[in-house]
Scaffold this active site. Structure first.
Site, PDB file in Angstrom:
ATOM      1  N   CYS A  37       1.760   0.282   1.866  1.00 10.47           N
ATOM      2  CA  CYS A  37       1.912   0.013   0.249  1.00 10.47           C
ATOM      3  C   CYS A  37       3.708  -0.144   0.138  1.00 10.47           C
ATOM      4  O   CYS A  37       4.026   1.011   0.292  1.00 10.47           O
ATOM      5  CB  CYS A  37       1.459   0.926  -0.720  1.00 10.47           C
ATOM      6  N   GLU A  60      -5.714  -9.669  -6.084  1.00 12.52           N
ATOM      7  CA  GLU A  60      -6.605  -9.014  -6.306  1.00 12.52           C
ATOM      8  C   GLU A  60      -7.854  -9.760  -6.982  1.00 12.52           C
ATOM      9  O   GLU A  60      -8.816  -9.409  -6.869  1.00 12.52           O
ATOM     10  CB  GLU A  60      -6.172  -7.725  -7.254  1.00 12.52           C
ATOM     11  N   ASP A  89      -3.418   1.905   0.406  1.00 13.55           N
ATOM     12  CA  ASP A  89      -2.515   1.164  -0.510  1.00 13.55           C
ATOM     13  C   ASP A  89      -3.416   1.172  -1.995  1.00 13.55           C
ATOM     14  O   ASP A  89      -4.322   1.752  -2.060  1.00 13.55           O
ATOM     15  CB  ASP A  89      -2.715  -0.210   0.197  1.00 13.55           C
ATOM     16  N   SER A  90      -2.712   0.374  -2.851  1.00 16.01           N
ATOM     17  CA  SER A  90      -3.425   0.402  -4.358  1.00 16.01           C
ATOM     18  C   SER A  90      -4.518  -0.449  -4.091  1.00 16.01           C
ATOM     19  O   SER A  90      -5.364  -0.460  -4.851  1.00 16.01           O
ATOM     20  CB  SER A  90      -2.453   0.052  -5.217  1.00 16.01           C
ATOM     21  N   CYS A 107       5.939  -6.508  -0.553  1.00 11.70           N
ATOM     22  CA  CYS A 107       4.651  -5.703  -0.975  1.00 11.70           C
ATOM     23  C   CYS A 107       3.557  -6.424  -0.025  1.00 11.70           C
ATOM     24  O   CYS A 107       3.496  -7.471   0.401  1.00 11.70           O
ATOM     25  CB  CYS A 107       4.336  -6.319  -2.208  1.00 11.70           C
ATOM     26  N   HIS A 132       0.617  -6.998  -0.459  1.00 13.93           N
ATOM     27  CA  HIS A 132      -0.343  -7.917  -0.581  1.00 13.93           C
ATOM     28  C   HIS A 132      -0.057  -9.116  -0.407  1.00 13.93           C
ATOM     29  O   HIS A 132      -0.727 -10.366  -0.249  1.00 13.93           O
ATOM     30  CB  HIS A 132      -0.589  -7.812  -2.235  1.00 13.93           C
TER      31      HIS A 132
HETATM   32  N1  DGL Z   1       0.433  -3.536  -1.874  1.00 12.43           N
HETATM   33  C1  DGL Z   1       1.205  -2.855  -2.851  1.00 12.43           C
HETATM   34  C2  DGL Z   1       2.755  -2.960  -2.263  1.00 12.43           C
HETATM   35  O1  DGL Z   1       2.812  -3.175  -1.109  1.00 12.43           O
HETATM   36  C3  DGL Z   1       0.967  -3.261  -4.152  1.00 12.43           C
HETATM   37  C4  DGL Z   1       1.602  -2.761  -5.151  1.00 12.43           C
HETATM   38  C5  DGL Z   1       1.012  -2.781  -6.457  1.00 12.43           C
HETATM   39  O2  DGL Z   1      -0.184  -2.152  -6.734  1.00 12.43           O
HETATM   40  O3  DGL Z   1       1.494  -2.988  -7.484  1.00 12.43           O
HETATM   41  O4  DGL Z   1       3.646  -2.687  -3.087  1.00 12.43           O
END
Ligand code: DGL
Length: 271
Positions: A73, A152, A10-11, A186, A188
């Site tokens: 992600c 974050e 993921d990011s 998302c 997150h």
């Molecule tokens: N967890 C990522 C997602 O599901 C985060 C996206 C992001 O980095 O903006 O979209």
């Protein structure tokens, strides 16, 4: 049987929602997690950039001889997966399919809310699949660009005025439509699941794409004979592209497990 690791990326922290569930459902599996924390958020970037980052993330994880790749992600799953998945010789699983499957199973009034990053919402990938499975569904969606940076930065708790205000502002129009199911598109967002649930109320079922995908992966590995041996001495390893300390603390809190010492720095520039 296959004791090679599962790669997950993921990011940032969001993909841990998939890792947590993988640990629970597949306790014998090795997991290698990559959080591209040096470049989070992905969700406001162009498709080309998201594809480039996704390829680097995959190349890094592939260097560990993984047996399957989980794109934990939403942004990469909605925006890049279709273009890149056939370029790799291993199962690559995104979050859209499993999340949508669950949403159409649980909705009673067929009014489904959807929140995600700008890239995910603009891609309409969730909408297309929902309508394919349930043509009469009504979908009410919103892009929520401020939620990932807040998560974050640790602004995840009930009573935190910033996260509560952002959640209310983004979700007000969706709540007003009377949805009974909300896809947290998302990965997150389940980290702020309590705040979202408080606002939406008890009658609304929240869908966590990471958790649904982990359950799907558990089934898939079993069906393909790719599960690790029971009792195999498994390991968890985490990599990030920015501060190891920050991630270690946040991940240990979220996973309720001390992962300090298992987190290392990754250099993606060579991929
Ligand atoms: N967890 C990522 C997602 O599901 C985060 C996206 C992001 O980095 O903006 O979209």
């Amino acid at each position: 049987m296959d004791n090679r690791p599962i790669g997950v990326f993921d990011s940032g922290l969001g993909g841990l929602t998939a890792v947590q569930k993988l640990m629970e459902e597949l306790p014998d599996e090795d997991i290698i997690y990559l959080g591209d924390t040096g470049r989070v958020p992905y969700g406001g970037r162009s498709k080309e950039t998201i594809i480039k980052y996704a390829r680097q993330d995959i190349a890094f994880l592939k260097s560990f001889d993984i047996k399957a790749m989980v794109i934990a992600c939403g942004t990469v799953s909605t925006t890049a997966l279709g273009e890149i998945k056939d370029d790799y010789n291993l199962p690559i699983i995104g979050v859209v399919g499993p999340a949508v499957k669950k949403a159409v199973e649980v909705t009673r009034n067929k009014k489904i809310g959807l929140i995600g990053t700008v890239a995910s919402i603009n891609s309409r990938a969730y909408d297309r699949l929902i309508l394919e499975k349930m043509p009469e569904a009504e979908i009410f969606s919103a892009a929520c660009p401020l939620l990932v940076p807040l998560v974050e930065n640790g602004r995840i708790n009930r009573g935190d005025i910033m996260i509560e205000t952002a959640v209310r502002e983004y979700l007000e129009p969706i709540k007003a439509q009377g949805v009974d199911t909300l896809i947290l598109g998302c990965t997150h967002y389940p980290l702020i699941g309590e705040v979202i649930s408080d606002y939406m109320g008890e009658g609304v079922t929240l869908i966590s794409p990471g958790a649904e995908t982990a359950s799907y992966v558990a089934k898939l590995l079993g069906e393909r004979g790719l599960s690790a041996e029971s009792g195999h001495n498994n390991k968890y390893r985490f990599f990030v592209t920015d501060s190891v300390d920050e991630f270690s603390k946040a991940a240990s809190l979220f996973l309720k497990k001390n992962v300090q010492g298992e987190v290392n720095k990754a250099d993606l520039s060579i991929y």
